[in-house]
Design a protein around this motif. Structure first.
Motif, PDB file in Angstrom:
ATOM      1  N   LEU A   1       0.824  -1.208   0.000  1.00 28.30           N
ATOM      2  CA  LEU A   1       0.000   0.000   0.000  1.00 28.30           C
ATOM      3  C   LEU A   1       0.862   1.264   0.000  1.00 28.30           C
ATOM      4  O   LEU A   1       0.530   2.255  -0.649  1.00 28.30           O
ATOM      5  CB  LEU A   1      -0.942  -0.012   1.205  1.00 28.30           C
ATOM      6  CG  LEU A   1      -2.079  -1.034   1.153  1.00 28.30           C
ATOM      7  CD1 LEU A   1      -2.814  -1.083   2.484  1.00 28.30           C
ATOM      8  CD2 LEU A   1      -3.053  -0.715   0.015  1.00 28.30           C
TER       9      LEU A   1
ATOM     10  N   THR B   1       2.013   1.855  -3.565  1.00 23.58           N
ATOM     11  CA  THR B   1       1.019   1.998  -4.645  1.00 23.58           C
ATOM     12  C   THR B   1      -0.113   2.962  -4.282  1.00 23.58           C
ATOM     13  O   THR B   1      -1.192   2.893  -4.880  1.00 23.58           O
ATOM     14  CB  THR B   1       0.411   0.627  -4.998  1.00 23.58           C
ATOM     15  OG1 THR B   1      -0.154   0.047  -3.808  1.00 23.58           O
ATOM     16  CG2 THR B   1       1.452  -0.312  -5.568  1.00 23.58           C
ATOM     17  N   SER B   2       0.114   3.843  -3.328  1.00 21.10           N
ATOM     18  CA  SER B   2      -0.946   4.776  -2.944  1.00 21.10           C
ATOM     19  C   SER B   2      -0.374   6.164  -2.705  1.00 21.10           C
ATOM     20  O   SER B   2       0.839   6.337  -2.547  1.00 21.10           O
ATOM     21  CB  SER B   2      -1.667   4.278  -1.687  1.00 21.10           C
ATOM     22  OG  SER B   2      -0.798   4.276  -0.575  1.00 21.10           O
TER      23      SER B   2
ATOM     24  N   TYR C   1      -5.538   4.185  -3.411  1.00 20.25           N
ATOM     25  CA  TYR C   1      -4.825   2.959  -3.771  1.00 20.25           C
ATOM     26  C   TYR C   1      -4.943   2.778  -5.285  1.00 20.25           C
ATOM     27  O   TYR C   1      -6.042   2.705  -5.829  1.00 20.25           O
ATOM     28  CB  TYR C   1      -5.456   1.789  -3.013  1.00 20.25           C
ATOM     29  CG  TYR C   1      -4.920   0.419  -3.304  1.00 20.25           C
ATOM     30  CD1 TYR C   1      -3.595   0.192  -3.659  1.00 20.25           C
ATOM     31  CD2 TYR C   1      -5.759  -0.697  -3.190  1.00 20.25           C
ATOM     32  CE1 TYR C   1      -3.117  -1.081  -3.910  1.00 20.25           C
ATOM     33  CE2 TYR C   1      -5.287  -1.980  -3.425  1.00 20.25           C
ATOM     34  CZ  TYR C   1      -3.975  -2.164  -3.788  1.00 20.25           C
ATOM     35  OH  TYR C   1      -3.513  -3.432  -4.035  1.00 20.25           O
ATOM     36  N   ASP C   2      -3.811   2.731  -5.969  1.00 17.88           N
ATOM     37  CA  ASP C   2      -3.769   2.792  -7.421  1.00 17.88           C
ATOM     38  C   ASP C   2      -4.111   1.459  -8.088  1.00 17.88           C
ATOM     39  O   ASP C   2      -3.254   0.804  -8.703  1.00 17.88           O
ATOM     40  CB  ASP C   2      -2.389   3.284  -7.884  1.00 17.88           C
ATOM     41  CG  ASP C   2      -2.361   3.619  -9.373  1.00 17.88           C
ATOM     42  OD1 ASP C   2      -3.442   3.826  -9.948  1.00 17.88           O
ATOM     43  OD2 ASP C   2      -1.263   3.674  -9.942  1.00 17.88           O
ATOM     44  N   VAL C   3      -5.388   1.064  -7.961  1.00 13.05           N
ATOM     45  CA  VAL C   3      -5.895  -0.114  -8.674  1.00 13.05           C
ATOM     46  C   VAL C   3      -7.266   0.240  -9.231  1.00 13.05           C
ATOM     47  O   VAL C   3      -7.943   1.133  -8.737  1.00 13.05           O
ATOM     48  CB  VAL C   3      -5.995  -1.362  -7.759  1.00 13.05           C
ATOM     49  CG1 VAL C   3      -4.622  -1.815  -7.308  1.00 13.05           C
ATOM     50  CG2 VAL C   3      -6.903  -1.102  -6.569  1.00 13.05           C
ATOM     51  N   GLU C   4      -7.689  -0.477 -10.255  1.00 13.21           N
ATOM     52  CA  GLU C   4      -8.924  -0.155 -10.965  1.00 13.21           C
ATOM     53  C   GLU C   4     -10.206  -0.608 -10.257  1.00 13.21           C
ATOM     54  O   GLU C   4     -11.212   0.106 -10.300  1.00 13.21           O
ATOM     55  CB  GLU C   4      -8.874  -0.757 -12.378  1.00 13.21           C
ATOM     56  CG  GLU C   4     -10.138  -0.556 -13.201  1.00 13.21           C
ATOM     57  CD  GLU C   4     -10.516   0.914 -13.385  1.00 13.21           C
ATOM     58  OE1 GLU C   4     -11.721   1.205 -13.542  1.00 13.21           O
ATOM     59  OE2 GLU C   4      -9.602   1.773 -13.358  1.00 13.21           O
TER      60      GLU C   4
ATOM     61  N   ASN D   1     -13.466  -0.081  -4.725  1.00 11.43           N
ATOM     62  CA  ASN D   1     -13.476  -0.624  -3.358  1.00 11.43           C
ATOM     63  C   ASN D   1     -12.942   0.417  -2.379  1.00 11.43           C
ATOM     64  O   ASN D   1     -12.308   1.402  -2.765  1.00 11.43           O
ATOM     65  CB  ASN D   1     -12.615  -1.889  -3.280  1.00 11.43           C
ATOM     66  CG  ASN D   1     -13.070  -2.827  -2.183  1.00 11.43           C
ATOM     67  OD1 ASN D   1     -13.928  -2.474  -1.366  1.00 11.43           O
ATOM     68  ND2 ASN D   1     -12.506  -4.020  -2.145  1.00 11.43           N
TER      69      ASN D   1
ATOM     70  N   PHE E   1      -8.253   3.675   2.830  1.00 14.64           N
ATOM     71  CA  PHE E   1      -7.908   3.734   1.411  1.00 14.64           C
ATOM     72  C   PHE E   1      -9.161   3.651   0.549  1.00 14.64           C
ATOM     73  O   PHE E   1     -10.100   2.921   0.873  1.00 14.64           O
ATOM     74  CB  PHE E   1      -6.979   2.572   1.026  1.00 14.64           C
ATOM     75  CG  PHE E   1      -5.603   2.649   1.626  1.00 14.64           C
ATOM     76  CD1 PHE E   1      -4.538   3.173   0.900  1.00 14.64           C
ATOM     77  CD2 PHE E   1      -5.375   2.205   2.921  1.00 14.64           C
ATOM     78  CE1 PHE E   1      -3.267   3.246   1.458  1.00 14.64           C
ATOM     79  CE2 PHE E   1      -4.107   2.284   3.487  1.00 14.64           C
ATOM     80  CZ  PHE E   1      -3.051   2.806   2.750  1.00 14.64           C
TER      81      PHE E   1
ATOM     82  N   THR F   1      -9.901   3.035  -3.673  1.00 18.36           N
ATOM     83  CA  THR F   1      -9.184   2.674  -4.895  1.00 18.36           C
ATOM     84  C   THR F   1      -9.287   3.789  -5.939  1.00 18.36           C
ATOM     85  O   THR F   1     -10.227   4.592  -5.925  1.00 18.36           O
ATOM     86  CB  THR F   1      -9.741   1.376  -5.506  1.00 18.36           C
ATOM     87  OG1 THR F   1     -11.110   1.586  -5.877  1.00 18.36           O
ATOM     88  CG2 THR F   1      -9.648   0.219  -4.516  1.00 18.36           C
ATOM     89  N   ARG F   2      -8.316   3.810  -6.832  1.00 21.43           N
ATOM     90  CA  ARG F   2      -8.354   4.771  -7.931  1.00 21.43           C
ATOM     91  C   ARG F   2      -9.636   4.594  -8.733  1.00 21.43           C
ATOM     92  O   ARG F   2     -10.223   5.572  -9.213  1.00 21.43           O
ATOM     93  CB  ARG F   2      -7.131   4.579  -8.839  1.00 21.43           C
ATOM     94  CG  ARG F   2      -7.171   5.408 -10.113  1.00 21.43           C
ATOM     95  CD  ARG F   2      -5.910   5.257 -10.935  1.00 21.43           C
ATOM     96  NE  ARG F   2      -5.492   3.879 -11.109  1.00 21.43           N
ATOM     97  CZ  ARG F   2      -6.039   3.037 -12.002  1.00 21.43           C
ATOM     98  NH1 ARG F   2      -7.033   3.443 -12.785  1.00 21.43           N
ATOM     99  NH2 ARG F   2      -5.584   1.801 -12.112  1.00 21.43           N
TER     100      ARG F   2
ATOM    101  N   THR G   1     -19.219  -2.580  -8.759  1.00 22.57           N
ATOM    102  CA  THR G   1     -18.224  -3.612  -8.482  1.00 22.57           C
ATOM    103  C   THR G   1     -18.316  -4.788  -9.449  1.00 22.57           C
ATOM    104  O   THR G   1     -17.452  -5.659  -9.447  1.00 22.57           O
ATOM    105  CB  THR G   1     -18.373  -4.142  -7.046  1.00 22.57           C
ATOM    106  OG1 THR G   1     -19.697  -4.683  -6.875  1.00 22.57           O
ATOM    107  CG2 THR G   1     -18.163  -3.021  -6.030  1.00 22.57           C
TER     108      THR G   1
END
Length: 228
Positions: free
Chosen positions: A29, A32-33, A62-65, A68, A78, A80-81, A194
């Protein structure tokens, strides 16, 4: 001591595995954040901070697609992106994002993030113990039975935590003057956001309550608190 070894060893191994996993998660984390920087979102977070009587609510992206939100083992919040992207596209509102953060704050405030260490350790130990015992009599099948039992146990505990965090979020949103309408509207969008219908998962294996049940619980709180 020899008699206790089959019980103690799985607990020790499960605890070590969880601690290592939590450490790995924290490092991942961190790498990637980044802190959330958005004037409108920061304004709505400030309203909740006033309600909680804290200087600031820090949120990280948090750099994920996937869409969440999460509370890390160390208590950090956090988003998500993917969630922030939906906000910037106008699909979700700032107040709906606040509802997500309020929910994750509930996990932290109610001790879920810390207790999860105990729960996961216990579940891992139970799996190892059950698999070991059943493996002596029904090899292979015993492994799947142990997995199923511990998964159902974990899902039940998770649903309880989710319901408690929802209730905390409702109370915080009301106190902050935001209200529970964004919480309900977000849940109405959640399965689509989601990409999960949840219909294929038996109720006793679901880690989250059904969306309709969560909305009904919010409406019940509204009635109880005289908000409807």
């Amino acid at each position: 001591m020899t008699l206790l070894a089959p019980l103690i060893l799985p607990l020790v191994m499960a605890y070590v595995m969880y601690r290592f996993s939590a450490w790995q998660t924290g490092k991942h984390l961190d790498a990637t954040s980044k802190p959330l920087r958005d004037p409108e979102l920061e304004r709505v977070m400030a309203r909740m901070a006033v309600a909680l009587e804290v200087p600031k609510i820090a949120v990280h992206v948090y750099d994920v697609e996937p869409v969440n939100g999460l509370a890390a083992p160390d208590g950090r919040i956090f988003l998500t992106r993917g969630f922030i992207d939906r906000y910037r596209q106008g699909i979700v509102t700032a107040e709906e994002i606040a509802a997500v953060v309020a929910h994750e704050l509930g996990h932290v405030a109610l001790g879920h993030t810390k207790r999860r260490m105990i729960d996961v350790t216990g579940q891992n130990a139970a799996f190892m113990l059950i698999a070991s015992l059943l493996g002596r009599f029904i090899p292979i099948i015993g492994f799947f039975i142990a997995s199923y039992v511990t998964r159902a146990l974990g899902a039940g505990l998770s649903r309880k935590d989710e319901n408690e965090a929802d209730a905390y979020a409702s109370a915080l949103l009301v106190k902050a003057g935001i209200g529970v309408k964004p919480q309900k509207s977000l849940f109405q969008k959640l399965d689509r956001l989601t990409g999960a219908s949840g219909q294929e998962v038996p109720q006793w294996l679901r880690s989250h309550p059904k969306t309709a049940e969560r909305i009904a619980a919010i409406e019940a709180r509204e009635s109880k608190w005289g908000l409807r």
